[in-house]
Design a protein around this motif. Structure first.
Motif, PDB file in Angstrom:
ATOM      1  N   LEU A 143    -124.923 -10.566  37.279  1.00  8.18           N
ATOM      2  CA  LEU A 143    -125.853  -9.613  37.873  1.00  8.18           C
ATOM      3  C   LEU A 143    -125.717  -8.295  37.113  1.00  8.18           C
ATOM      4  O   LEU A 143    -124.702  -8.058  36.452  1.00  8.18           O
ATOM      5  N   PRO A 144    -126.714  -7.430  37.208  1.00  8.15           N
ATOM      6  CA  PRO A 144    -126.597  -6.126  36.549  1.00  8.15           C
ATOM      7  C   PRO A 144    -125.368  -5.376  37.068  1.00  8.15           C
ATOM      8  O   PRO A 144    -124.929  -5.592  38.202  1.00  8.15           O
ATOM      9  N   SER A 145    -124.831  -4.495  36.250  1.00  4.78           N
ATOM     10  CA  SER A 145    -123.696  -3.693  36.708  1.00  4.78           C
ATOM     11  C   SER A 145    -124.139  -2.850  37.904  1.00  4.78           C
ATOM     12  O   SER A 145    -125.334  -2.610  38.107  1.00  4.78           O
ATOM     13  N   VAL A 146    -123.172  -2.418  38.682  1.00  2.00           N
ATOM     14  CA  VAL A 146    -123.464  -1.593  39.855  1.00  2.00           C
ATOM     15  C   VAL A 146    -124.243  -0.349  39.425  1.00  2.00           C
ATOM     16  O   VAL A 146    -125.268  -0.007  40.008  1.00  2.00           O
ATOM     17  N   ARG A 147    -123.779   0.306  38.388  1.00  2.00           N
ATOM     18  CA  ARG A 147    -124.437   1.523  37.903  1.00  2.00           C
ATOM     19  C   ARG A 147    -125.859   1.232  37.421  1.00  2.00           C
ATOM     20  O   ARG A 147    -126.801   1.955  37.749  1.00  2.00           O
ATOM     21  N   GLN A 148    -126.013   0.164  36.645  1.00  7.08           N
ATOM     22  CA  GLN A 148    -127.329  -0.188  36.094  1.00  7.08           C
ATOM     23  C   GLN A 148    -128.329  -0.504  37.206  1.00  7.08           C
ATOM     24  O   GLN A 148    -129.455  -0.001  37.192  1.00  7.08           O
ATOM     25  N   LEU A 149    -127.918  -1.318  38.181  1.00  3.67           N
ATOM     26  CA  LEU A 149    -128.839  -1.671  39.269  1.00  3.67           C
ATOM     27  C   LEU A 149    -129.174  -0.451  40.115  1.00  3.67           C
ATOM     28  O   LEU A 149    -130.335  -0.246  40.480  1.00  3.67           O
ATOM     29  N   ALA A 150    -128.185   0.368  40.388  1.00  2.00           N
ATOM     30  CA  ALA A 150    -128.428   1.586  41.171  1.00  2.00           C
ATOM     31  C   ALA A 150    -129.423   2.496  40.459  1.00  2.00           C
ATOM     32  O   ALA A 150    -130.353   3.023  41.075  1.00  2.00           O
ATOM     33  N   TYR A 183    -122.896  -6.219  46.719  1.00  2.00           N
ATOM     34  CA  TYR A 183    -122.111  -7.158  45.912  1.00  2.00           C
ATOM     35  C   TYR A 183    -120.871  -7.625  46.667  1.00  2.00           C
ATOM     36  O   TYR A 183    -120.495  -8.790  46.602  1.00  2.00           O
ATOM     37  N   SER A 184    -120.239  -6.719  47.398  1.00  2.72           N
ATOM     38  CA  SER A 184    -119.055  -7.089  48.176  1.00  2.72           C
ATOM     39  C   SER A 184    -119.400  -8.092  49.274  1.00  2.72           C
ATOM     40  O   SER A 184    -118.662  -9.050  49.500  1.00  2.72           O
ATOM     41  N   VAL A 185    -120.518  -7.879  49.939  1.00  3.42           N
ATOM     42  CA  VAL A 185    -120.955  -8.814  50.976  1.00  3.42           C
ATOM     43  C   VAL A 185    -121.259 -10.181  50.350  1.00  3.42           C
ATOM     44  O   VAL A 185    -120.860 -11.222  50.888  1.00  3.42           O
ATOM     45  N   LYS A 204    -118.688 -13.924  42.395  1.00  3.78           N
ATOM     46  CA  LYS A 204    -117.293 -13.533  42.204  1.00  3.78           C
ATOM     47  C   LYS A 204    -117.333 -12.259  41.362  1.00  3.78           C
ATOM     48  O   LYS A 204    -118.249 -12.052  40.563  1.00  3.78           O
ATOM     49  N   LEU A 205    -116.367 -11.400  41.591  1.00  5.50           N
ATOM     50  CA  LEU A 205    -116.308 -10.143  40.859  1.00  5.50           C
ATOM     51  C   LEU A 205    -115.258 -10.274  39.769  1.00  5.50           C
ATOM     52  O   LEU A 205    -114.104 -10.565  40.037  1.00  5.50           O
ATOM     53  N   ASP A 206    -115.705 -10.082  38.530  1.00  3.58           N
ATOM     54  CA  ASP A 206    -114.848 -10.209  37.357  1.00  3.58           C
ATOM     55  C   ASP A 206    -114.795  -8.857  36.669  1.00  3.58           C
ATOM     56  O   ASP A 206    -115.836  -8.227  36.456  1.00  3.58           O
ATOM     57  N   ARG A 207    -113.617  -8.401  36.295  1.00  8.64           N
ATOM     58  CA  ARG A 207    -113.492  -7.070  35.684  1.00  8.64           C
ATOM     59  C   ARG A 207    -114.277  -6.948  34.389  1.00  8.64           C
ATOM     60  O   ARG A 207    -114.796  -5.887  34.073  1.00  8.64           O
ATOM     61  N   ARG A 208    -114.340  -8.022  33.621  1.00 10.62           N
ATOM     62  CA  ARG A 208    -115.039  -7.972  32.329  1.00 10.62           C
ATOM     63  C   ARG A 208    -116.528  -8.257  32.454  1.00 10.62           C
ATOM     64  O   ARG A 208    -117.334  -7.641  31.776  1.00 10.62           O
ATOM     65  N   LYS A 209    -116.892  -9.189  33.328  1.00 11.48           N
ATOM     66  CA  LYS A 209    -118.290  -9.623  33.424  1.00 11.48           C
ATOM     67  C   LYS A 209    -119.035  -9.008  34.599  1.00 11.48           C
ATOM     68  O   LYS A 209    -120.239  -9.160  34.711  1.00 11.48           O
ATOM     69  N   GLY A 210    -118.340  -8.354  35.499  1.00  8.35           N
ATOM     70  CA  GLY A 210    -118.976  -7.780  36.682  1.00  8.35           C
ATOM     71  C   GLY A 210    -119.202  -8.839  37.748  1.00  8.35           C
ATOM     72  O   GLY A 210    -118.403  -9.751  37.910  1.00  8.35           O
TER      73      GLY A 210
END
Length: 126
Positions: A36-43, A57-59, A67-73
């Motif tokens: 999915l787009p990064s949090v910043r990009q989607l915002a 994303y957390s929900v 799943k939340l991945d540090r490298r892939k978002g």
């Protein structure tokens, strides 16, 4: 992926995001393993606060859609227990059906609506 937010809706923005992402998965517009787009990009694209996207994303993570991945978002990862999903669906449908009964919607009309929506998802939104 095109997400549309109704800023006049009574529904929280993070819930609108969550729902639209689930619809995109169901219609096979986004697939297992897609990022999915990064949090910043989607915002920035939608014009909302980053914390709102982060909450959506957390929900989705808690519900087993990403799943939340540090490298892939945020990555689509459908890790949903079927029995749990069926029980959650039963609970949500109970309220929807009770509302329909109060509004005098017949069993046949409900079945028609369910079939139409199911067919849309089965056909990839076509």
């Amino acid at each position: 992926m095109v997400l549309t937010i109704d800023f006049n809706s009574d529904e929280a923005i993070y819930i609108q995001l969550r729902n639209q992402i689930i619809l995109e998965i169901a219609m096979e517009r986004i697939h297992e393993g897609d990022s999915l787009p990064s949090v910043r990009q989607l915002a920035d694209n939608i014009g909302i606060n980053m914390h709102t996207v982060n909450k959506a994303y957390s929900v989705l993570r808690q519900e087993g859609f990403v799943k939340l991945d540090r490298r892939k978002g945020a990555v689509i990862c459908l890790d949903v227990d079927k029995l749990q999903a069926l029980e959650e669906m039963r609970q949500r449908l109970a309220v929807v059906l009770a509302t329909g009964i109060c509004k005098d919607i017949s069993r046949e009309e409900v079945h028609q609506i369910v079939d139409e929506i199911y067919d849309i998802f089965q056909n990839g939104g076509k």
